[in-house]
Design a protein around this motif. Structure first.
Motif, PDB file in Angstrom:
ATOM      1  N   LYS A   1      25.132 -24.987  54.191  1.00  0.00           N
ATOM      2  CA  LYS A   1      26.175 -24.012  54.543  1.00  0.00           C
ATOM      3  C   LYS A   1      26.273 -23.819  56.052  1.00  0.00           C
ATOM      4  O   LYS A   1      27.334 -23.522  56.595  1.00  0.00           O
ATOM      5  N   MET A   2      25.146 -23.988  56.726  1.00  0.00           N
ATOM      6  CA  MET A   2      25.118 -23.816  58.181  1.00  0.00           C
ATOM      7  C   MET A   2      25.603 -25.066  58.921  1.00  0.00           C
ATOM      8  O   MET A   2      25.604 -25.121  60.142  1.00  0.00           O
ATOM      9  N   GLY A   3      25.948 -26.119  58.148  1.00  0.00           N
ATOM     10  CA  GLY A   3      26.481 -27.325  58.791  1.00  0.00           C
ATOM     11  C   GLY A   3      25.432 -28.347  59.211  1.00  0.00           C
ATOM     12  O   GLY A   3      25.744 -29.280  59.953  1.00  0.00           O
ATOM     13  N   PHE A   4      24.204 -28.181  58.748  1.00  0.00           N
ATOM     14  CA  PHE A   4      23.147 -29.150  59.056  1.00  0.00           C
ATOM     15  C   PHE A   4      23.151 -30.277  58.025  1.00  0.00           C
ATOM     16  O   PHE A   4      23.381 -30.047  56.836  1.00  0.00           O
ATOM     17  N   THR A   5      22.873 -31.498  58.498  1.00  0.00           N
ATOM     18  CA  THR A   5      22.834 -32.646  57.594  1.00  0.00           C
ATOM     19  C   THR A   5      21.504 -33.395  57.745  1.00  0.00           C
ATOM     20  O   THR A   5      20.911 -33.407  58.830  1.00  0.00           O
ATOM     21  N   PRO A   6      21.038 -34.030  56.653  1.00  0.00           N
ATOM     22  CA  PRO A   6      19.791 -34.798  56.741  1.00  0.00           C
ATOM     23  C   PRO A   6      19.967 -36.016  57.635  1.00  0.00           C
ATOM     24  O   PRO A   6      21.028 -36.624  57.656  1.00  0.00           O
ATOM     25  N   VAL A   7      18.912 -36.375  58.363  1.00  0.00           N
ATOM     26  CA  VAL A   7      18.937 -37.618  59.135  1.00  0.00           C
ATOM     27  C   VAL A   7      18.747 -38.795  58.179  1.00  0.00           C
ATOM     28  O   VAL A   7      18.369 -38.616  57.025  1.00  0.00           O
ATOM     29  N   LYS A   8      19.023 -39.987  58.680  1.00  0.00           N
ATOM     30  CA  LYS A   8      18.662 -41.185  57.932  1.00  0.00           C
ATOM     31  C   LYS A   8      17.159 -41.382  58.148  1.00  0.00           C
ATOM     32  O   LYS A   8      16.699 -41.513  59.271  1.00  0.00           O
ATOM     33  N   TYR A   9      16.404 -41.396  57.066  1.00  0.00           N
ATOM     34  CA  TYR A   9      14.937 -41.404  57.161  1.00  0.00           C
ATOM     35  C   TYR A   9      14.395 -42.639  57.872  1.00  0.00           C
ATOM     36  O   TYR A   9      14.786 -43.774  57.573  1.00  0.00           O
ATOM     37  N   ASP A  10      13.493 -42.402  58.818  1.00  0.00           N
ATOM     38  CA  ASP A  10      12.817 -43.470  59.558  1.00  0.00           C
ATOM     39  C   ASP A  10      11.328 -43.128  59.547  1.00  0.00           C
ATOM     40  O   ASP A  10      10.910 -42.123  60.132  1.00  0.00           O
ATOM     41  N   MET A  11      10.518 -43.953  58.862  1.00  0.00           N
ATOM     42  CA  MET A  11       9.128 -43.566  58.613  1.00  0.00           C
ATOM     43  C   MET A  11       8.326 -43.322  59.883  1.00  0.00           C
ATOM     44  O   MET A  11       7.603 -42.336  59.973  1.00  0.00           O
ATOM     45  N   ASP A  12       8.449 -44.189  60.875  1.00  0.00           N
ATOM     46  CA  ASP A  12       7.658 -44.005  62.094  1.00  0.00           C
ATOM     47  C   ASP A  12       8.034 -42.745  62.859  1.00  0.00           C
ATOM     48  O   ASP A  12       7.216 -42.164  63.551  1.00  0.00           O
ATOM     49  N   ARG A  13       9.292 -42.373  62.749  1.00  0.00           N
ATOM     50  CA  ARG A  13       9.734 -41.169  63.451  1.00  0.00           C
ATOM     51  C   ARG A  13       9.520 -39.915  62.607  1.00  0.00           C
ATOM     52  O   ARG A  13       9.040 -38.901  63.098  1.00  0.00           O
ATOM     53  N   ASP A  14       9.881 -39.992  61.352  1.00  0.00           N
ATOM     54  CA  ASP A  14       9.975 -38.784  60.539  1.00  0.00           C
ATOM     55  C   ASP A  14       8.730 -38.480  59.702  1.00  0.00           C
ATOM     56  O   ASP A  14       8.560 -37.359  59.239  1.00  0.00           O
ATOM     57  N   LEU A  15       7.885 -39.494  59.488  1.00  0.00           N
ATOM     58  CA  LEU A  15       6.638 -39.285  58.753  1.00  0.00           C
ATOM     59  C   LEU A  15       6.900 -38.461  57.500  1.00  0.00           C
ATOM     60  O   LEU A  15       7.753 -38.831  56.700  1.00  0.00           O
ATOM     61  N   GLY A  16       6.177 -37.378  57.304  1.00  0.00           N
ATOM     62  CA  GLY A  16       6.373 -36.586  56.092  1.00  0.00           C
ATOM     63  C   GLY A  16       7.422 -35.498  56.226  1.00  0.00           C
ATOM     64  O   GLY A  16       7.560 -34.657  55.347  1.00  0.00           O
ATOM     65  N   GLU A  17       8.163 -35.513  57.328  1.00  0.00           N
ATOM     66  CA  GLU A  17       9.162 -34.464  57.553  1.00  0.00           C
ATOM     67  C   GLU A  17      10.457 -34.701  56.787  1.00  0.00           C
ATOM     68  O   GLU A  17      10.711 -35.804  56.308  1.00  0.00           O
ATOM     69  N   ASN A  18      11.261 -33.667  56.705  1.00  0.00           N
ATOM     70  CA  ASN A  18      12.616 -33.756  56.152  1.00  0.00           C
ATOM     71  C   ASN A  18      13.597 -33.238  57.191  1.00  0.00           C
ATOM     72  O   ASN A  18      14.162 -32.159  57.037  1.00  0.00           O
ATOM     73  N   PRO A  19      13.817 -34.010  58.242  1.00  0.00           N
ATOM     74  CA  PRO A  19      14.612 -33.464  59.355  1.00  0.00           C
ATOM     75  C   PRO A  19      16.087 -33.267  59.004  1.00  0.00           C
ATOM     76  O   PRO A  19      16.706 -34.091  58.330  1.00  0.00           O
ATOM     77  N   LEU A  20      16.600 -32.165  59.488  1.00  0.00           N
ATOM     78  CA  LEU A  20      18.023 -31.846  59.392  1.00  0.00           C
ATOM     79  C   LEU A  20      18.526 -31.624  60.804  1.00  0.00           C
ATOM     80  O   LEU A  20      17.797 -31.099  61.642  1.00  0.00           O
ATOM     81  N   VAL A  21      19.773 -32.037  61.027  1.00  0.00           N
ATOM     82  CA  VAL A  21      20.320 -31.872  62.379  1.00  0.00           C
ATOM     83  C   VAL A  21      21.721 -31.279  62.339  1.00  0.00           C
ATOM     84  O   VAL A  21      22.444 -31.396  61.350  1.00  0.00           O
ATOM     85  N   TRP A  22      22.067 -30.653  63.438  1.00  0.00           N
ATOM     86  CA  TRP A  22      23.431 -30.181  63.680  1.00  0.00           C
ATOM     87  C   TRP A  22      23.803 -30.614  65.076  1.00  0.00           C
ATOM     88  O   TRP A  22      22.954 -30.592  65.972  1.00  0.00           O
ATOM     89  N   GLN A  23      25.021 -31.066  65.259  1.00  0.00           N
ATOM     90  CA  GLN A  23      25.385 -31.414  66.626  1.00  0.00           C
ATOM     91  C   GLN A  23      26.777 -30.892  66.968  1.00  0.00           C
ATOM     92  O   GLN A  23      27.663 -30.851  66.111  1.00  0.00           O
ATOM     93  N   PRO A  24      26.944 -30.469  68.234  1.00  0.00           N
ATOM     94  CA  PRO A  24      28.268 -30.010  68.681  1.00  0.00           C
ATOM     95  C   PRO A  24      29.210 -31.197  68.819  1.00  0.00           C
ATOM     96  O   PRO A  24      28.779 -32.354  68.744  1.00  0.00           O
ATOM     97  N   ALA A  25      30.482 -30.929  69.028  1.00  0.00           N
ATOM     98  CA  ALA A  25      31.487 -31.987  69.173  1.00  0.00           C
ATOM     99  C   ALA A  25      31.069 -32.970  70.262  1.00  0.00           C
ATOM    100  O   ALA A  25      30.543 -32.580  71.303  1.00  0.00           O
ATOM    101  N   GLY A  26      31.275 -34.261  70.011  1.00  0.00           N
ATOM    102  CA  GLY A  26      30.990 -35.271  71.024  1.00  0.00           C
ATOM    103  C   GLY A  26      29.604 -35.884  70.930  1.00  0.00           C
ATOM    104  O   GLY A  26      29.290 -36.816  71.650  1.00  0.00           O
ATOM    105  N   VAL A  27      28.758 -35.319  70.058  1.00  0.00           N
ATOM    106  CA  VAL A  27      27.405 -35.842  69.890  1.00  0.00           C
ATOM    107  C   VAL A  27      27.276 -36.452  68.493  1.00  0.00           C
ATOM    108  O   VAL A  27      27.775 -35.890  67.521  1.00  0.00           O
ATOM    109  N   SER A  28      26.607 -37.628  68.397  1.00  0.00           N
ATOM    110  CA  SER A  28      26.388 -38.261  67.091  1.00  0.00           C
ATOM    111  C   SER A  28      24.898 -38.308  66.798  1.00  0.00           C
ATOM    112  O   SER A  28      24.069 -38.082  67.676  1.00  0.00           O
ATOM    113  N   GLN A  29      24.581 -38.660  65.543  1.00  0.00           N
ATOM    114  CA  GLN A  29      23.190 -38.984  65.223  1.00  0.00           C
ATOM    115  C   GLN A  29      22.933 -40.422  65.620  1.00  0.00           C
ATOM    116  O   GLN A  29      23.816 -41.261  65.555  1.00  0.00           O
TER     117      GLN A  29
END
Lengths: 157, 157
Positions: B127-155
């Motif tokens: 509801k807050m506009g956050f979306t899951p990242v595409k999982y990358d094991m070396d970066r994300d390990l056991g995390e479940n990262p969610l991100v939000w970005q302002p206009a002009g920024v991509s994942q």
């Protein structure tokens, strides 16, 4: 006394279905499912998951992942180390030594280990010989890292 | 309608006592307590915590931490971003907009935001506009990262 053999888990539809019983099911597992669906063939995807079966059922699991020296921010001297995450025994099988068996398996590699448990479980980790790091905000952020090290290895000051 | 002013929290004995009511009390807070005990003077320690008071009581908090471009593994182009951790509203005050007020405060800096919630709360973050990242094991390990970005920024792809 049950046999508590720790096995590397093959990532197939059966394993991923069993993973759903564990509370710490997240995007890692969803990503494995997508990979499997994209490939069709089973038992092919490498995973960092290890677990213990009781008969045909997975009752405990952990992710045990080797990280390179360049990632080491915890140990002195800097070196390869293991990260444990998602260590979990299904509710009906807790307090029966499954968690301990997984930890002993991890220690058998004789590398330092870091974990950052998501649930309150400090008594268990304490019994396993893990100690909290000295908190460093830029490194640890919102984590509560615990470490164990074999003889000859220290924590970074 | 309550006033939901978001304030930067002063780290003193009163604040640290209030932090104990939150589930995600960890070594960061213990470390702040030690720093305070070693220094005596109050209100001196900088913290990344923000919160909302109802009268005299802290009812919601989050840690909002600016990370430098060199740490950015999530956004395109690489840039400064914010990490939220320990976002939590006390049980009796949930579903009343406190979490939303904290998130809106964080978004007002117009920087991308990363979080990795420790509890199942995907409906809220969605509801807050956050979306899951595409999982990358070396970066994300056991995390479940969610991100939000302002206009002009991509994942990052």
């Amino acid at each position: 006394m049950y046999n508590k053999d720790v096995k590397r888990l093959k990532i197939n539809y059966k394993t991923l279905e069993e993973f759903k019983k564990f509370k710490e099911y997240g995007i890692q597992e969803l990503s494995m499912l997508e990979d499997l669906q994209a490939n069709i063939s089973e038992n092919e995807i490498e995973s960092p998951f290890f677990g213990i079966y009781l008969g045909d059922s997975l009752v405990a699991r952990m992710s045990l992942y080797k990280r390179g020296k360049k990632y080491d921010q915890y140990f002195e001297p800097s070196q390869e180390y293991l990260e444990i995450w998602k260590l979990e025994t299904l509710k009906d099988y807790q307090q029966q030594g499954y968690g301990r068996a997984l930890i002993e398996f991890a220690k058998s590699f004789n590398l330092p280990i870091k974990t950052s448990p998501r649930v309150k479980s400090s008594e268990f980790w304490n019994k396993m010989g893990f100690t909290p790091v000295k908190y460093d905000m830029d490194r640890d952020l919102g984590e509560n890292p615990l470490v164990w090290q074999p003889a000859g290895v220290s924590q970074k000051a």
